[in-house]
Design a protein around this motif. Structure first.
Motif, mmCIF file in Angstrom:
data_model
loop_
_atom_site.group_PDB
_atom_site.id
_atom_site.type_symbol
_atom_site.label_atom_id
_atom_site.label_comp_id
_atom_site.label_asym_id
_atom_site.label_seq_id
_atom_site.Cartn_x
_atom_site.Cartn_y
_atom_site.Cartn_z
ATOM 1 N N ASN A 55 -67.382 0.314 67.825
ATOM 2 C CA ASN A 55 -67.774 1.196 66.729
ATOM 3 C C ASN A 55 -68.400 2.443 67.330
ATOM 4 O O ASN A 55 -69.564 2.429 67.728
ATOM 5 C CB ASN A 55 -68.776 0.505 65.790
ATOM 6 N N ASN A 56 -67.615 3.498 67.437
ATOM 7 C CA ASN A 56 -68.123 4.744 68.009
ATOM 8 C C ASN A 56 -69.216 5.336 67.115
ATOM 9 O O ASN A 56 -69.230 5.123 65.909
ATOM 10 C CB ASN A 56 -66.986 5.745 68.188
ATOM 11 N N ILE A 57 -70.109 6.086 67.742
ATOM 12 C CA ILE A 57 -71.311 6.560 67.037
ATOM 13 C C ILE A 57 -71.347 8.085 66.976
ATOM 14 O O ILE A 57 -71.050 8.747 67.974
ATOM 15 C CB ILE A 57 -72.576 6.048 67.753
ATOM 16 N N ASN A 267 -63.766 -1.150 80.032
ATOM 17 C CA ASN A 267 -64.495 -2.123 79.222
ATOM 18 C C ASN A 267 -65.976 -1.830 79.040
ATOM 19 O O ASN A 267 -66.608 -2.396 78.147
ATOM 20 C CB ASN A 267 -64.319 -3.521 79.823
ATOM 21 N N SER A 268 -66.545 -0.976 79.910
ATOM 22 C CA SER A 268 -67.970 -0.681 79.714
ATOM 23 C C SER A 268 -68.290 0.807 79.801
ATOM 24 O O SER A 268 -69.445 1.193 79.736
ATOM 25 C CB SER A 268 -68.816 -1.455 80.740
ATOM 26 N N GLY A 269 -67.263 1.647 79.941
ATOM 27 C CA GLY A 269 -67.479 3.093 80.057
ATOM 28 C C GLY A 269 -68.041 3.712 78.774
ATOM 29 O O GLY A 269 -67.732 3.270 77.668
ATOM 30 N N VAL A 270 -68.885 4.723 78.964
ATOM 31 C CA VAL A 270 -69.464 5.451 77.823
ATOM 32 C C VAL A 270 -69.171 6.939 78.016
ATOM 33 O O VAL A 270 -69.506 7.515 79.057
ATOM 34 C CB VAL A 270 -71.001 5.254 77.728
ATOM 35 N N ILE A 271 -68.521 7.549 77.035
ATOM 36 C CA ILE A 271 -68.272 8.994 77.074
ATOM 37 C C ILE A 271 -69.085 9.646 75.955
ATOM 38 O O ILE A 271 -68.964 9.272 74.784
ATOM 39 C CB ILE A 271 -66.774 9.326 76.919
ATOM 40 N N PHE A 272 -69.928 10.589 76.351
ATOM 41 C CA PHE A 272 -70.807 11.282 75.399
ATOM 42 C C PHE A 272 -70.230 12.679 75.153
ATOM 43 O O PHE A 272 -70.169 13.498 76.066
ATOM 44 C CB PHE A 272 -72.221 11.365 75.974
ATOM 45 N N ASP A 319 -58.816 2.335 74.838
ATOM 46 C CA ASP A 319 -59.058 1.585 73.596
ATOM 47 C C ASP A 319 -60.488 1.085 73.454
ATOM 48 O O ASP A 319 -61.027 1.037 72.341
ATOM 49 C CB ASP A 319 -58.118 0.366 73.520
ATOM 50 N N HIS A 320 -61.108 0.660 74.578
ATOM 51 C CA HIS A 320 -62.416 0.009 74.480
ATOM 52 C C HIS A 320 -63.543 0.796 75.134
ATOM 53 O O HIS A 320 -64.628 0.260 75.379
ATOM 54 C CB HIS A 320 -62.322 -1.414 75.048
ATOM 55 N N ILE A 321 -63.287 2.061 75.419
ATOM 56 C CA ILE A 321 -64.364 2.938 75.883
ATOM 57 C C ILE A 321 -65.240 3.270 74.676
ATOM 58 O O ILE A 321 -64.725 3.484 73.566
ATOM 59 C CB ILE A 321 -63.785 4.234 76.514
ATOM 60 N N LEU A 322 -66.554 3.290 74.869
ATOM 61 C CA LEU A 322 -67.459 3.648 73.771
ATOM 62 C C LEU A 322 -67.661 5.160 73.766
ATOM 63 O O LEU A 322 -68.083 5.739 74.757
ATOM 64 C CB LEU A 322 -68.814 2.944 73.942
ATOM 65 N N PHE A 345 -65.428 7.633 64.169
ATOM 66 C CA PHE A 345 -66.878 7.564 64.414
ATOM 67 C C PHE A 345 -67.552 6.973 63.176
ATOM 68 O O PHE A 345 -68.214 7.684 62.417
ATOM 69 C CB PHE A 345 -67.442 8.952 64.745
ATOM 70 N N PRO A 346 -67.350 5.679 62.949
ATOM 71 C CA PRO A 346 -67.833 5.072 61.695
ATOM 72 C C PRO A 346 -69.355 4.966 61.587
ATOM 73 O O PRO A 346 -69.897 4.918 60.486
ATOM 74 C CB PRO A 346 -67.208 3.672 61.721
ATOM 75 N N ILE A 347 -70.051 4.917 62.727
ATOM 76 C CA ILE A 347 -71.515 4.771 62.679
ATOM 77 C C ILE A 347 -72.152 6.154 62.709
ATOM 78 O O ILE A 347 -72.001 6.904 63.683
ATOM 79 C CB ILE A 347 -72.044 3.931 63.866
#
Length: 464
Positions: A55-57, A267-272, A319-322, A345-347
């Motif tokens: 759930n992207n923020i 599986n655990s990457g975060v892109i801001f 697919d699973h990058i946050l 970006f549902p959240i």
């Protein structure tokens, strides 16, 4: 590979974030849930694992309220690769600017560096033993059949190594090995051979050449060139540092590093994505700059939705990058983003503007508080710095007032205020203020040095 968050519940993740970030509990709760969901997905039933998407923020709030810091600290807690990009730096395909896929390549590069560092740490002991032998060979070359090792070009002491005396040579080598281990020879100079880049950086030009293709061609050409070495005369301490890096790199399997890094990024990457509001169309006219902004959104969409991107380390699936997007949304509104991107970006999290009390707590409690940073800087000069509680309260009050009067730049205003307050002290140490001095910042000192910031309504010289 996501073991680092296995024992952290959402509440514990929030507690970790509380050590560095004041307030913004709603945002912290949402990112904590998103992080824990990563571990939950990796431990879910295999039949549905690939179907569970993050759930992207979307964070909404003025500058300096903690949006970037929350995302960065979250990645550190998870030991996850993290990259920050500004949406305004991207341009629609066909125009000059960064390609949106470059943010995924940056993430993979970050992931490779993290895995490489971890692997080097694992082989550090073995590499240290190899380096010790190289240094020893440079000091006292071993004897083979009564003669020095062929091709040796280091410094040797003829008195320490009599010809044709293998046993004496070995005993001498062991003595020197002990000296090396005890750090007795750190300043002694030796000659070592180190690898150098086989070719300078080069650009590859061609029609339709994308960033990934260019990097692959450069790497391929570099791999075909022979490895060159050069001699350097350095101290044993320097040699150890140079050779340890080189030998550790030789001991790690780069194919394994690439494979693990791609898994970690996927599986655990975060892109801001910061400044997402800058590419939101504030009108629906369908012409001018709004078309270009919408073009950037449409280029971002497949990456956020889930697609494959070519990198020099291999193909990565997004697919699973946050993805965490953020913006002030002063002019545009989140609803001005194209509907498809809004849906990814549902959240939605709205961050609150900082109050005077928030400023006070930011100065006092976080592990990386500005006050603690200045205390550490002056401690390096053996000067003790401390802040009275009333002084912190006054600094917070001034920062809040300046933000209200001029432009609200959030916690970043504290950097300006603290710099103005302490610059004279920082300049006078150590010439006028010597070691072992104890400086207490009082409310009176704050008022004396910062009163003109409040009186001067223009304040132009203080705006960051």
């Amino acid at each position: 590979m996501l073991d680092s968050i296995e024992h952290l519940t959402p509440a514990q993740i929030v507690a970790e974030l509380d050590k560095y970030i004041i307030g913004q509990q709603d945002a912290k709760r949402n990112v904590a849930i998103a992080l824990r969901n990563r571990w939950r997905r990796m431990n879910a039933d295999e039949s549905i694992r690939r179907e569970i998407v993050p759930n992207n923020i979307l964070m909404i709030g003025a500058t300096g309220v903690g949006k970037t810091e929350i995302a960065r600290r979250l990645a550190k807690i998870a030991d996850a690769p993290f990259t920050k990009v500004e949406a305004s730096k991207f341009t629609e395909v066909g125009y000059v600017g960064r390609d949106v896929e470059s943010m995924v390549r940056d993430l993979v590069e970050q992931s490779v560096n993290m895995v490489k560092t971890k692997k080097k740490e694992e082989v550090k002991q073995k590499a240290a033993e190899v380096v010790e032998d190289i240094i020893l060979d440079a000091l006292i070359p071993p004897i083979q059949g009564g003669r020095s090792t062929p091709g040796y070009s280091g410094n040797s002491d003829p008195n320490a190594m009599p010809d044709n005396d293998y046993e004496l040579n070995e005993r001498t080598r062991e003595k020197f090995r002990e000296k090396i281990r005890n750090g007795e020879l750190e300043d002694r100079k030796i000659e070592i051979r180190i690898q150098q880049s086989s070719m300078p950086g080069m650009g590859v030009m061609g029609p339709g050449m994308d960033e990934a293709s260019m990097m692959n061609i450069q790497e391929m050409i570099s791999g075909m060139m022979p490895k060159k070495t050069k001699k350097r005369k350095v101290t044993i301490a320097e040699a150890r540092k140079i050779l340890l890096e080189e030998e550790a790199a030789k001991l790690i399997d780069m194919d394994e590093v690439k494979e693990e890094a791609i898994f970690k990024a996927e599986n655990s990457g975060v892109i801001f994505i910061d400044e997402i509001d800058k590419v939101a169309s504030s009108s629906k006219k369908g012409s001018g700059p709004d078309v270009s902004r919408e073009g950037v959104q449409r280029d971002l969409l497949p990456i956020v939705e889930g697609s494959t991107v070519n990198t020099k380390y291999g193909v990565i699936n997004t697919d699973h990058i946050l993805f965490i997007a953020a913006g002030a949304f002063h002019v545009a509104k989140p609803s001005d983003l194209i509907p498809e991107l809004q849906g990814r970006f549902p959240i939605r999290v709205e961050l609150q503007s900082l109050t005077k009390e928030d400023f006070y707590q930011i100065l006092k409690f976080p592990k990386n508080a500005l006050t603690k940073q200045y205390v550490a800087l002056l401690a390096a000069e053996d000067v003790e710095l401390s802040f009275a509680d009333e002084a912190l309260d006054e600094i917070a009050s001034i920062a809040y007032e300046v933000n209200s009067e001029v432009e609200n730049i959030g916690a970043r205003r504290l950097h300006t205020v603290m710099s103005r307050l302490l610059n004279d002290i920082l300049f006078d140490v150590p010439d006028k203020i010597g070691a072992n001095a104890h400086i207490v910042v009082t409310r009176e000192m704050v008022l004396e040095r910062l009163s003109d910031m409040v009186k001067n309504r223009d304040l132009s010289q203080y705006i960051l």
